[in-house]
Design a protein around this motif. Sequence first.
Motif, PDB file in Angstrom:
ATOM      1  N   VAL A  41      45.012 -36.550  11.290  1.00  0.00           N
ATOM      2  CA  VAL A  41      44.258 -35.369  10.858  1.00  0.00           C
ATOM      3  C   VAL A  41      44.633 -34.168  11.714  1.00  0.00           C
ATOM      4  O   VAL A  41      44.861 -33.061  11.199  1.00  0.00           O
ATOM      5  CB  VAL A  41      42.736 -35.641  10.925  1.00  0.00           C
ATOM      6  CG1 VAL A  41      41.936 -34.367  10.713  1.00  0.00           C
ATOM      7  CG2 VAL A  41      42.344 -36.697   9.917  1.00  0.00           C
ATOM      8  N   PHE A  42      44.738 -34.361  13.024  1.00  0.00           N
ATOM      9  CA  PHE A  42      45.072 -33.273  13.940  1.00  0.00           C
ATOM     10  C   PHE A  42      46.456 -32.707  13.629  1.00  0.00           C
ATOM     11  O   PHE A  42      46.634 -31.477  13.573  1.00  0.00           O
ATOM     12  CB  PHE A  42      45.028 -33.785  15.388  1.00  0.00           C
ATOM     13  CG  PHE A  42      45.425 -32.771  16.412  1.00  0.00           C
ATOM     14  CD1 PHE A  42      44.545 -31.800  16.834  1.00  0.00           C
ATOM     15  CD2 PHE A  42      46.699 -32.782  16.963  1.00  0.00           C
ATOM     16  CE1 PHE A  42      44.905 -30.857  17.779  1.00  0.00           C
ATOM     17  CE2 PHE A  42      47.074 -31.846  17.903  1.00  0.00           C
ATOM     18  CZ  PHE A  42      46.177 -30.886  18.312  1.00  0.00           C
ATOM     19  N   LEU A  43      47.438 -33.574  13.425  1.00  0.00           N
ATOM     20  CA  LEU A  43      48.798 -33.102  13.173  1.00  0.00           C
ATOM     21  C   LEU A  43      48.918 -32.394  11.827  1.00  0.00           C
ATOM     22  O   LEU A  43      49.616 -31.379  11.719  1.00  0.00           O
ATOM     23  CB  LEU A  43      49.781 -34.271  13.259  1.00  0.00           C
ATOM     24  CG  LEU A  43      49.944 -34.870  14.650  1.00  0.00           C
ATOM     25  CD1 LEU A  43      50.846 -36.088  14.608  1.00  0.00           C
ATOM     26  CD2 LEU A  43      50.480 -33.832  15.632  1.00  0.00           C
ATOM     27  N   VAL A  44      48.235 -32.888  10.820  1.00  0.00           N
ATOM     28  CA  VAL A  44      48.249 -32.205   9.526  1.00  0.00           C
ATOM     29  C   VAL A  44      47.591 -30.843   9.654  1.00  0.00           C
ATOM     30  O   VAL A  44      48.094 -29.828   9.136  1.00  0.00           O
ATOM     31  CB  VAL A  44      47.563 -33.073   8.450  1.00  0.00           C
ATOM     32  CG1 VAL A  44      47.252 -32.274   7.209  1.00  0.00           C
ATOM     33  CG2 VAL A  44      48.416 -34.277   8.112  1.00  0.00           C
ATOM     34  N   GLN A  45      46.480 -30.795  10.358  1.00  0.00           N
ATOM     35  CA  GLN A  45      45.758 -29.539  10.541  1.00  0.00           C
ATOM     36  C   GLN A  45      46.619 -28.516  11.290  1.00  0.00           C
ATOM     37  O   GLN A  45      46.719 -27.358  10.877  1.00  0.00           O
ATOM     38  CB  GLN A  45      44.480 -29.834  11.325  1.00  0.00           C
ATOM     39  CG  GLN A  45      43.398 -28.845  11.193  1.00  0.00           C
ATOM     40  CD  GLN A  45      42.121 -29.352  11.836  1.00  0.00           C
ATOM     41  OE1 GLN A  45      42.059 -30.428  12.417  1.00  0.00           O
ATOM     42  NE2 GLN A  45      41.084 -28.561  11.731  1.00  0.00           N
ATOM     43  N   GLU A  46      47.234 -28.940  12.377  1.00  0.00           N
ATOM     44  CA  GLU A  46      48.083 -28.024  13.147  1.00  0.00           C
ATOM     45  C   GLU A  46      49.325 -27.613  12.364  1.00  0.00           C
ATOM     46  O   GLU A  46      49.773 -26.470  12.456  1.00  0.00           O
ATOM     47  CB  GLU A  46      48.488 -28.671  14.472  1.00  0.00           C
ATOM     48  CG  GLU A  46      47.375 -28.763  15.481  1.00  0.00           C
ATOM     49  CD  GLU A  46      46.873 -27.409  15.921  1.00  0.00           C
ATOM     50  OE1 GLU A  46      47.695 -26.509  16.227  1.00  0.00           O
ATOM     51  OE2 GLU A  46      45.646 -27.220  15.969  1.00  0.00           O
ATOM     52  N   GLY A  47      49.869 -28.538  11.585  1.00  0.00           N
ATOM     53  CA  GLY A  47      51.030 -28.206  10.763  1.00  0.00           C
ATOM     54  C   GLY A  47      50.698 -27.174   9.696  1.00  0.00           C
ATOM     55  O   GLY A  47      51.493 -26.270   9.425  1.00  0.00           O
ATOM     56  N   LEU A  48      49.524 -27.306   9.092  1.00  0.00           N
ATOM     57  CA  LEU A  48      49.118 -26.327   8.082  1.00  0.00           C
ATOM     58  C   LEU A  48      48.821 -24.966   8.707  1.00  0.00           C
ATOM     59  O   LEU A  48      49.077 -23.924   8.092  1.00  0.00           O
ATOM     60  CB  LEU A  48      47.890 -26.833   7.323  1.00  0.00           C
ATOM     61  CG  LEU A  48      48.130 -28.012   6.379  1.00  0.00           C
ATOM     62  CD1 LEU A  48      46.806 -28.499   5.801  1.00  0.00           C
ATOM     63  CD2 LEU A  48      49.090 -27.621   5.268  1.00  0.00           C
ATOM     64  N   GLU A  49      48.271 -24.976   9.911  1.00  0.00           N
ATOM     65  CA  GLU A  49      47.970 -23.705  10.576  1.00  0.00           C
ATOM     66  C   GLU A  49      49.244 -22.974  10.985  1.00  0.00           C
ATOM     67  O   GLU A  49      49.325 -21.755  10.891  1.00  0.00           O
ATOM     68  CB  GLU A  49      47.105 -23.950  11.804  1.00  0.00           C
ATOM     69  CG  GLU A  49      45.693 -24.384  11.471  1.00  0.00           C
ATOM     70  CD  GLU A  49      44.944 -24.897  12.680  1.00  0.00           C
ATOM     71  OE1 GLU A  49      45.529 -24.968  13.781  1.00  0.00           O
ATOM     72  OE2 GLU A  49      43.763 -25.245  12.526  1.00  0.00           O
ATOM     73  N   ALA A  50      50.253 -23.712  11.471  1.00  0.00           N
ATOM     74  CA  ALA A  50      51.482 -23.084  11.951  1.00  0.00           C
ATOM     75  C   ALA A  50      52.540 -22.969  10.866  1.00  0.00           C
ATOM     76  O   ALA A  50      53.581 -22.338  11.092  1.00  0.00           O
ATOM     77  CB  ALA A  50      52.042 -23.899  13.111  1.00  0.00           C
ATOM     78  N   HIS A  51      52.324 -23.580   9.718  1.00  0.00           N
ATOM     79  CA  HIS A  51      53.306 -23.604   8.639  1.00  0.00           C
ATOM     80  C   HIS A  51      54.621 -24.234   9.098  1.00  0.00           C
ATOM     81  O   HIS A  51      55.699 -23.870   8.627  1.00  0.00           O
ATOM     82  CB  HIS A  51      53.553 -22.214   8.054  1.00  0.00           C
ATOM     83  CG  HIS A  51      52.328 -21.577   7.511  1.00  0.00           C
ATOM     84  ND1 HIS A  51      51.675 -22.051   6.403  1.00  0.00           N
ATOM     85  CD2 HIS A  51      51.608 -20.506   7.934  1.00  0.00           C
ATOM     86  CE1 HIS A  51      50.624 -21.302   6.155  1.00  0.00           C
ATOM     87  NE2 HIS A  51      50.551 -20.350   7.073  1.00  0.00           N
ATOM     88  N   ALA A  52      54.526 -25.142  10.047  1.00  0.00           N
ATOM     89  CA  ALA A  52      55.695 -25.853  10.575  1.00  0.00           C
ATOM     90  C   ALA A  52      55.200 -27.091  11.299  1.00  0.00           C
ATOM     91  O   ALA A  52      53.998 -27.280  11.499  1.00  0.00           O
ATOM     92  CB  ALA A  52      56.479 -24.954  11.531  1.00  0.00           C
ATOM     93  N   LEU A  53      56.136 -27.927  11.712  1.00  0.00           N
ATOM     94  CA  LEU A  53      55.758 -29.105  12.493  1.00  0.00           C
ATOM     95  C   LEU A  53      55.223 -28.667  13.854  1.00  0.00           C
ATOM     96  O   LEU A  53      55.751 -27.724  14.453  1.00  0.00           O
ATOM     97  CB  LEU A  53      56.963 -30.024  12.677  1.00  0.00           C
ATOM     98  CG  LEU A  53      57.432 -30.747  11.419  1.00  0.00           C
ATOM     99  CD1 LEU A  53      58.699 -31.541  11.705  1.00  0.00           C
ATOM    100  CD2 LEU A  53      56.356 -31.656  10.891  1.00  0.00           C
ATOM    101  N   PRO A  54      54.187 -29.326  14.346  1.00  0.00           N
ATOM    102  CA  PRO A  54      53.637 -28.946  15.650  1.00  0.00           C
ATOM    103  C   PRO A  54      54.635 -29.196  16.775  1.00  0.00           C
ATOM    104  O   PRO A  54      55.436 -30.132  16.727  1.00  0.00           O
ATOM    105  CB  PRO A  54      52.420 -29.852  15.806  1.00  0.00           C
ATOM    106  CG  PRO A  54      52.122 -30.379  14.464  1.00  0.00           C
ATOM    107  CD  PRO A  54      53.390 -30.360  13.700  1.00  0.00           C
ATOM    108  N   ALA A  55      54.571 -28.352  17.790  1.00  0.00           N
ATOM    109  CA  ALA A  55      55.447 -28.496  18.946  1.00  0.00           C
ATOM    110  C   ALA A  55      55.013 -29.699  19.776  1.00  0.00           C
ATOM    111  O   ALA A  55      53.902 -30.218  19.629  1.00  0.00           O
ATOM    112  CB  ALA A  55      55.394 -27.225  19.790  1.00  0.00           C
ATOM    113  N   LEU A  56      55.880 -30.127  20.659  1.00  0.00           N
ATOM    114  CA  LEU A  56      55.587 -31.286  21.500  1.00  0.00           C
ATOM    115  C   LEU A  56      54.375 -31.031  22.397  1.00  0.00           C
ATOM    116  O   LEU A  56      53.576 -31.934  22.633  1.00  0.00           O
ATOM    117  CB  LEU A  56      56.819 -31.637  22.347  1.00  0.00           C
ATOM    118  CG  LEU A  56      56.753 -32.936  23.122  1.00  0.00           C
ATOM    119  CD1 LEU A  56      56.503 -34.100  22.180  1.00  0.00           C
ATOM    120  CD2 LEU A  56      58.010 -33.152  23.920  1.00  0.00           C
ATOM    121  N   ALA A  57      54.217 -29.816  22.886  1.00  0.00           N
ATOM    122  CA  ALA A  57      53.060 -29.492  23.725  1.00  0.00           C
ATOM    123  C   ALA A  57      51.759 -29.596  22.923  1.00  0.00           C
ATOM    124  O   ALA A  57      50.734 -30.059  23.436  1.00  0.00           O
ATOM    125  CB  ALA A  57      53.206 -28.087  24.309  1.00  0.00           C
TER     126      ALA A  57
END
Length: 184
Positions: free
Chosen positions: A93-109
Motif C-alpha cells: 500500500v505504501f509503495l503504491v501510494q508513493e508511486g502515485l504521488e510521485a508519478h514514478a517508482l519511489p526512490a530507495l530512501a
Amino acid sequence: MSRPRQVLLVGGLALPLAELGHLIGYGLRVPQDGPHAYFPNVLQAAGALVGAGLLGALGVLVLARILAGEVPRRKPWSFALVFCGLLFAQMGVFLVQEGLEAHALPALATVASGLLGQQPVALLAALALRWLSARLGPALRSLAASHGLELAILSPLLRPAPAFVVAVYRPARPRRVGGQRAPP
C-alpha cells in the motif's frame, strides 16, 4: 476462522495500518502540501477505523466475560505469519501510494523510510491480532450460546414504554413431579 478469511482480514487491516506507518515514516510530521494534501484526512479516517475495530473487539470480549463468565481460549494465529503478511501488505500500500504521488517508482530512501515506518505498526498489530485471535472467536460463540442471559441483563434497555406493555414476563414455576407436596 478459515485461512482465506484470515488473509482477507490481514489484507483489509493493512490499508488503514499503512497510513499509520506512513506517518511514522515521515517522522510524525503530517505533510499538508502538494501531493500529500489528502493525507491528514486519510490518516484521521484510518486511525478512527482501527480504533473503532479495536474498541468493538474489546467490547465483545468484555460482554462475553460478563454474560458467560470465563471464556475458553483457542490456539492463537502464528505471529510470524501475521507479522510478515501485515508488513508485506502495508509496504505494498505504501509503495503504491508513493508511486502515485510521485508519478514514478519511489526512490530507495523512500522505500527505506517506509519500511522503517511500517515495521512498528505491523509489529503492534500482529501482537494485537495474535492476542485477539485466541479470544474473540470463543467469546462470540459463547455470546451466541447464552441468549437467555443476554436478555435477562439487557431487559431494562429492551423493555418498552409502560403505555405499550402487552405482556409481563413471569419466571416459570418449578414443576411438581408425581404428587409431591410442598414442604409444611
